[in-house]
Design a protein around this motif. Sequence first.
Motif, PDB file in Angstrom:
ATOM      1  N   GLY A  81       0.799  -1.184   0.174  1.00 56.32           N
ATOM      2  CA  GLY A  81       0.011   0.019  -0.035  1.00 56.32           C
ATOM      3  C   GLY A  81       0.817   1.392   0.061  1.00 56.32           C
ATOM      4  O   GLY A  81       0.467   2.453  -0.270  1.00 56.32           O
ATOM      5  N   SER A  82       2.030   1.220   0.617  1.00 59.07           N
ATOM      6  CA  SER A  82       2.930   2.375   0.433  1.00 59.07           C
ATOM      7  C   SER A  82       3.636   2.418  -0.993  1.00 59.07           C
ATOM      8  O   SER A  82       4.452   3.404  -1.125  1.00 59.07           O
ATOM      9  CB  SER A  82       3.935   2.078   1.465  1.00 59.07           C
ATOM     10  OG  SER A  82       3.632   2.001   2.921  1.00 59.07           O
ATOM     11  N   TYR A  83       3.101   1.841  -1.916  1.00 62.88           N
ATOM     12  CA  TYR A  83       3.886   1.759  -3.308  1.00 62.88           C
ATOM     13  C   TYR A  83       2.778   1.881  -4.402  1.00 62.88           C
ATOM     14  O   TYR A  83       2.601   2.772  -5.270  1.00 62.88           O
ATOM     15  CB  TYR A  83       4.835   0.569  -3.389  1.00 62.88           C
ATOM     16  CG  TYR A  83       4.948   0.201  -4.726  1.00 62.88           C
ATOM     17  CD1 TYR A  83       5.528   0.905  -5.938  1.00 62.88           C
ATOM     18  CD2 TYR A  83       4.604  -1.227  -5.098  1.00 62.88           C
ATOM     19  CE1 TYR A  83       5.753   0.442  -7.152  1.00 62.88           C
ATOM     20  CE2 TYR A  83       4.588  -1.570  -6.474  1.00 62.88           C
ATOM     21  CZ  TYR A  83       5.039  -0.769  -7.364  1.00 62.88           C
ATOM     22  OH  TYR A  83       5.743  -1.396  -8.716  1.00 62.88           O
ATOM     23  N   LEU A  84       2.044   0.697  -4.313  1.00 60.13           N
ATOM     24  CA  LEU A  84       1.014   0.649  -5.371  1.00 60.13           C
ATOM     25  C   LEU A  84      -0.074   1.673  -5.679  1.00 60.13           C
ATOM     26  O   LEU A  84      -0.399   1.896  -7.127  1.00 60.13           O
ATOM     27  CB  LEU A  84       0.162  -0.724  -5.369  1.00 60.13           C
ATOM     28  CG  LEU A  84       0.953  -2.170  -5.361  1.00 60.13           C
ATOM     29  CD1 LEU A  84       0.002  -3.266  -4.860  1.00 60.13           C
ATOM     30  CD2 LEU A  84       1.082  -2.343  -7.054  1.00 60.13           C
ATOM     31  N   GLY A  85      -0.616   2.279  -4.732  1.00 55.52           N
ATOM     32  CA  GLY A  85      -1.663   3.361  -4.971  1.00 55.52           C
ATOM     33  C   GLY A  85      -0.915   4.697  -5.797  1.00 55.52           C
ATOM     34  O   GLY A  85      -1.565   4.739  -6.942  1.00 55.52           O
ATOM     35  N   ALA A  86       0.234   4.917  -5.315  1.00 55.95           N
ATOM     36  CA  ALA A  86       0.754   6.144  -5.986  1.00 55.95           C
ATOM     37  C   ALA A  86       1.103   5.581  -7.404  1.00 55.95           C
ATOM     38  O   ALA A  86       1.063   6.600  -8.219  1.00 55.95           O
ATOM     39  CB  ALA A  86       2.102   6.542  -5.134  1.00 55.95           C
ATOM     40  N   LYS A  87       1.557   4.556  -7.568  1.00 54.06           N
ATOM     41  CA  LYS A  87       2.227   4.037  -9.030  1.00 54.06           C
ATOM     42  C   LYS A  87       1.164   4.015  -9.931  1.00 54.06           C
ATOM     43  O   LYS A  87       0.900   4.266 -10.869  1.00 54.06           O
ATOM     44  CB  LYS A  87       2.933   2.671  -8.670  1.00 54.06           C
ATOM     45  CG  LYS A  87       3.411   2.152 -10.080  1.00 54.06           C
ATOM     46  CD  LYS A  87       4.508   3.223 -10.667  1.00 54.06           C
ATOM     47  CE  LYS A  87       5.491   2.334 -11.696  1.00 54.06           C
ATOM     48  NZ  LYS A  87       4.853   2.006 -12.996  1.00 54.06           N
ATOM     49  N   ALA A  88      -0.101   3.247  -9.383  1.00 53.50           N
ATOM     50  CA  ALA A  88      -1.307   3.089 -10.178  1.00 53.50           C
ATOM     51  C   ALA A  88      -1.987   4.383 -10.683  1.00 53.50           C
ATOM     52  O   ALA A  88      -2.220   4.531 -11.865  1.00 53.50           O
ATOM     53  CB  ALA A  88      -2.408   2.289  -9.231  1.00 53.50           C
ATOM     54  N   ILE A  89      -2.007   5.522  -9.798  1.00 49.63           N
ATOM     55  CA  ILE A  89      -2.506   6.787 -10.028  1.00 49.63           C
ATOM     56  C   ILE A  89      -1.621   7.530 -10.894  1.00 49.63           C
ATOM     57  O   ILE A  89      -1.933   8.267 -11.999  1.00 49.63           O
ATOM     58  CB  ILE A  89      -3.217   7.667  -8.952  1.00 49.63           C
ATOM     59  CG1 ILE A  89      -4.173   6.877  -8.092  1.00 49.63           C
ATOM     60  CG2 ILE A  89      -3.501   9.011  -9.460  1.00 49.63           C
ATOM     61  CD1 ILE A  89      -4.358   7.539  -6.836  1.00 49.63           C
ATOM     62  N   GLN A  90      -0.443   7.362 -10.932  1.00 50.80           N
ATOM     63  CA  GLN A  90       0.680   8.011 -11.507  1.00 50.80           C
ATOM     64  C   GLN A  90       0.617   7.559 -13.037  1.00 50.80           C
ATOM     65  O   GLN A  90       0.577   8.351 -13.788  1.00 50.80           O
ATOM     66  CB  GLN A  90       2.043   7.800 -10.939  1.00 50.80           C
ATOM     67  CG  GLN A  90       3.114   8.512 -11.886  1.00 50.80           C
ATOM     68  CD  GLN A  90       4.689   8.367 -11.474  1.00 50.80           C
ATOM     69  OE1 GLN A  90       4.730   8.021 -10.356  1.00 50.80           O
ATOM     70  NE2 GLN A  90       5.597   8.079 -12.505  1.00 50.80           N
ATOM     71  N   ASP A  91       0.446   6.178 -13.170  1.00 50.72           N
ATOM     72  CA  ASP A  91       0.334   5.563 -14.565  1.00 50.72           C
ATOM     73  C   ASP A  91      -0.742   5.971 -15.056  1.00 50.72           C
ATOM     74  O   ASP A  91      -0.586   6.206 -16.539  1.00 50.72           O
ATOM     75  CB  ASP A  91       0.440   4.136 -14.412  1.00 50.72           C
ATOM     76  CG  ASP A  91       2.180   3.677 -14.064  1.00 50.72           C
ATOM     77  OD1 ASP A  91       3.112   4.546 -14.124  1.00 50.72           O
ATOM     78  OD2 ASP A  91       2.361   2.545 -13.821  1.00 50.72           O
ATOM     79  N   ALA A  92      -2.051   5.822 -14.514  1.00 49.27           N
ATOM     80  CA  ALA A  92      -3.296   6.179 -15.181  1.00 49.27           C
ATOM     81  C   ALA A  92      -3.508   7.693 -15.621  1.00 49.27           C
ATOM     82  O   ALA A  92      -3.805   7.836 -16.461  1.00 49.27           O
ATOM     83  CB  ALA A  92      -4.161   5.947 -13.973  1.00 49.27           C
TER      84      ALA A  92
END
Length: 434
Positions: A81-92
């Motif tokens: 959770g300290s990685y996936l959310g930010a990466k997901a939104i950044q990529d989107a």
Amino acid sequence: MVIPLTLNQSHVSISKLEEVFGTQVKTIHQEMNKGTSEGADYLGWKNYPNEISLNELEDALKAAKKLRENADLVVVIGIGGSYLGAKAIQDALSPYFEKNSDDPEVLFAGQNLSGAYMKQLLSYMGSKEVAIIVISKSGTTTEPAIAFRIMLEYMEKRYGSSASERIVAITDKSEGALREMAVRSGFTSFIIPNDIGGRYSVLTPVGLLPLAVAGVDIEQLLAGAKKAIHDLSNADIDSNIAYQYAALRTLLLSEGYNVEILASFSPSFETFHEWWKQLFGESEGKGGNGIFPAAVAYPTDLHSLGQYIQDGQRMLFETFVHFAEEAEDCAIPSSKENLDGLNYLSDKTLNEINEVMMHGAMEAHRDGGVPLLRLEVAKQDAYHVGYLIYFFQLSCAMSAYLQGLNPFDQPGVEEYKNNIFRLLEKPGHVIAAL
């Protein structure tokens, strides 16, 4: 007015969902609001977008501005959770290829233990100006702690006493190794709220700061989440699509559909699949229960997993996420020779064909016996992604509760950690004979 998100399905009538789950959903809704539901100590995410203070938001934007001004490359260290959310939104929300000229490059570390990845990352830093955001509640989670130890050595050798000015820690308010390091070294720091678990934390500084550094409009992201809080505040299934989705999943599970496939046709949405899988997998997969979360990226996976979805075991259902409005498109040219036979498409665009392909796949899978749900999102921008994030978080909590599960613990992850500590001979862990 454009509705941010709608849920379409033909598996069961809403009145039937209300009949089967209505009373239970209302009871759970009331318990969550009163803070009496199981795991209620971790319900802080439920109203956080409304509760974050102007000062907290300004501090995050100020820190992001400083990092953006002083760094060409920002490495975000975290896992789960300290990685996936930010990466997901950044990529989107980021361009596929060239980044905006004012945005630093944002890369991630601590989400794996590959020596080659870390060695090449250190080499890639080269002469770039570097800053670090390290995210960990405790500061002792193995993968990010190792990455931070390596990165901290690099930063101190390169920048000396000014290294601390280039490091931001997001951690516990008062406890843990990373909090102690932040205090000792003078890192700028932000707090992971004690009442929000990792997989529900993307709309806190855990996600907001890295996203602000990457150039994402976090105020619009939060505005979308606030709109979702308002829209999804009703306890009635017939007017709350998050509860409809949760009830549908529970009904399908009771009918033997124990695998859910999240499907999308946008390549930039693929990392979002990974965030969604963690959210539902950790929230529901316990005690021999839960729906297994899987994902496909179409049309690519129509040429691989499409065969199984169409014609394999009938234990799965499929949830499509579709964005109604696309920011850009590309026309298909006409060809004089027409050797590929595609001139019949020359009056169309790629997005138009992508849309047709989605409907064709949905029709085929439905005819093959796969129950289908479709989430129609108005637009792929910060506002609507923020709305979608909150929708899934609320749906996931309700879905787990409907299955009699605590959405906020993850007891199963401790066993592999204990085995790793034992095998690595961590002090206090006994080596068992093989």
